[in-house]
Design an enzyme around this catalytic site. Sequence first.
Site, PDB file in Angstrom:
ATOM      1  N   GLU A  60      -0.135   0.619  -1.639  1.00  0.00           N
ATOM      2  CA  GLU A  60       0.884   0.548  -0.585  1.00  0.00           C
ATOM      3  C   GLU A  60       2.262   0.809  -1.192  1.00  0.00           C
ATOM      4  OE1 GLU A  60      -0.743  -2.027   2.896  1.00  0.00           O
ATOM      5  OE2 GLU A  60       0.420  -3.280   1.544  1.00  0.00           O
ATOM      6  N   GLY A 112       6.168  -0.486   6.823  1.00  0.00           N
ATOM      7  CA  GLY A 112       6.972  -0.880   7.981  1.00  0.00           C
ATOM      8  C   GLY A 112       8.212  -0.026   8.189  1.00  0.00           C
ATOM      9  N   ASN A 145      -3.584  -6.135   8.777  1.00  0.00           N
ATOM     10  CA  ASN A 145      -2.808  -7.230   8.192  1.00  0.00           C
ATOM     11  C   ASN A 145      -1.788  -7.648   9.244  1.00  0.00           C
ATOM     12  OD1 ASN A 145      -1.228  -8.944   6.677  1.00  0.00           O
ATOM     13  ND2 ASN A 145      -0.332  -7.331   5.390  1.00  0.00           N
ATOM     14  N   HIS A 151       0.229  -8.586  -2.010  1.00  0.00           N
ATOM     15  CA  HIS A 151       1.055  -7.791  -1.094  1.00  0.00           C
ATOM     16  C   HIS A 151       2.502  -7.793  -1.586  1.00  0.00           C
ATOM     17  CE1 HIS A 151       2.979  -6.261   2.479  1.00  0.00           C
ATOM     18  NE2 HIS A 151       1.788  -5.852   2.885  1.00  0.00           N
ATOM     19  N   SER A 186       2.814   2.463   6.959  1.00  0.00           N
ATOM     20  CA  SER A 186       3.062   3.233   8.186  1.00  0.00           C
ATOM     21  C   SER A 186       1.897   4.152   8.545  1.00  0.00           C
ATOM     22  CB  SER A 186       4.372   4.022   8.080  1.00  0.00           C
ATOM     23  OG  SER A 186       5.457   3.127   7.893  1.00  0.00           O
ATOM     24  N   GLU A 191       5.208  -7.938  -0.087  1.00  0.00           N
ATOM     25  CA  GLU A 191       6.084  -8.938   0.555  1.00  0.00           C
ATOM     26  C   GLU A 191       5.936 -10.286  -0.142  1.00  0.00           C
ATOM     27  OE1 GLU A 191       4.675  -8.355   4.549  1.00  0.00           O
ATOM     28  OE2 GLU A 191       5.625  -6.382   4.598  1.00  0.00           O
ATOM     29  N   LYS A 201       0.158 -10.091   9.299  1.00  0.00           N
ATOM     30  CA  LYS A 201       1.360 -10.734   8.734  1.00  0.00           C
ATOM     31  C   LYS A 201       1.701 -11.991   9.546  1.00  0.00           C
ATOM     32  CE  LYS A 201       2.836  -6.255   7.075  1.00  0.00           C
ATOM     33  NZ  LYS A 201       3.920  -5.445   6.559  1.00  0.00           N
TER      34      LYS A 201
HETATM   35  C1  PEP Z   1       1.283  -3.571   5.138  1.00  0.00           C
HETATM   36  O1  PEP Z   1       2.252  -4.292   5.037  1.00  0.00           O
HETATM   37  O2  PEP Z   1       0.193  -3.907   4.607  1.00  0.00           O
HETATM   38  C2  PEP Z   1       1.437  -2.323   5.882  1.00  0.00           C
HETATM   39  C3  PEP Z   1       0.716  -1.302   5.530  1.00  0.00           C
HETATM   40  O3  PEP Z   1       2.373  -2.325   6.884  1.00  0.00           O
HETATM   41  P1  PEP Z   1       2.711  -1.111   7.912  1.00  0.00           P
HETATM   42  O4  PEP Z   1       1.394  -0.504   8.315  1.00  0.00           O
HETATM   43  O5  PEP Z   1       3.408  -1.775   9.047  1.00  0.00           O
HETATM   44  O6  PEP Z   1       3.577  -0.164   7.170  1.00  0.00           O
END
Ligand code: PEP
Length: 250
Positions: A166, A172, A9, A94, A212, A96, A11
């Site tokens: 998630e 992040g 992803n 997601h 992460s 976000e 983003k």
């Molecule tokens: C995400 O936002 O889908 C995600 C898993 O981000 P990160 O791997 O940077 O934590």
Amino acid sequence: MAKKIVAGNWKMNKNLQEGIALAKELTEVVKNPNCDVIIGTPFIHLASVAEVIKGSCIQLSAENCANKASGAYTGEVSAEMVKSTGAEYVILGHSERREYYNETPEILKEKVELALANGLKVIFCIGESLEEREANKQNEVVKAELAGSVFHLDAEAWKNIIIAYEPIWAIGTGKTATADQAEEIHAYIRSCVAEVYGAEAAAETSILYGGSCKASNAPELFAKPDIDGGLIGGASLKAADFKGIIDAWG
Ligand code: PEP
């Protein structure tokens, strides 16, 4: 058995030229993976990246689509438009987008339906906040997110749903859920799917972990029976890092 998947992803990162370069690099370094490999890119990259990855093992996803089919919705991009670029997937739900763009369960339900009606597969994200985890509410949160936007689908439509768990506190932040923590809730999510669609469909549903995830922790996470791969943010922005995670599937 559920399909094993590593999905990126990107983003809101990479301009068009940088995105094309990363996609090219991925086609060069990712060969014969032991899992499906998907990259989720911004809308403006989709058509160009679709050309770059043609004939490779890499598949393409959008990161969003509109909750309207077409018409006077300035600035929006429909599921039909996404599909016409060559993308086969769309990431929806997601955290976000739920948080910063006020995407409610009802809006997500509309997006899911339009995505499926236009032949896209949906990577549907769910997950609790730190506050909800500390109050031990993670199970009820993920179940409500599924019930609110995807559990109304019929069994045939469900085959095009991939779930990404998630935990918001791990996205992040560098804080990964431990493999045991992730496995516990993945098993719970699978049991919720089984309640609605039956044990066989639940066993065939891919449930990805995101938050992460990187090459160093992917092997332990992916070794768990209910973790079918990862949705990767930060570590999908460099070919070597992303490949390291794909390689966790052996
Ligand atoms: C995400 O936002 O889908 C995600 C898993 O981000 P990160 O791997 O940077 O934590």
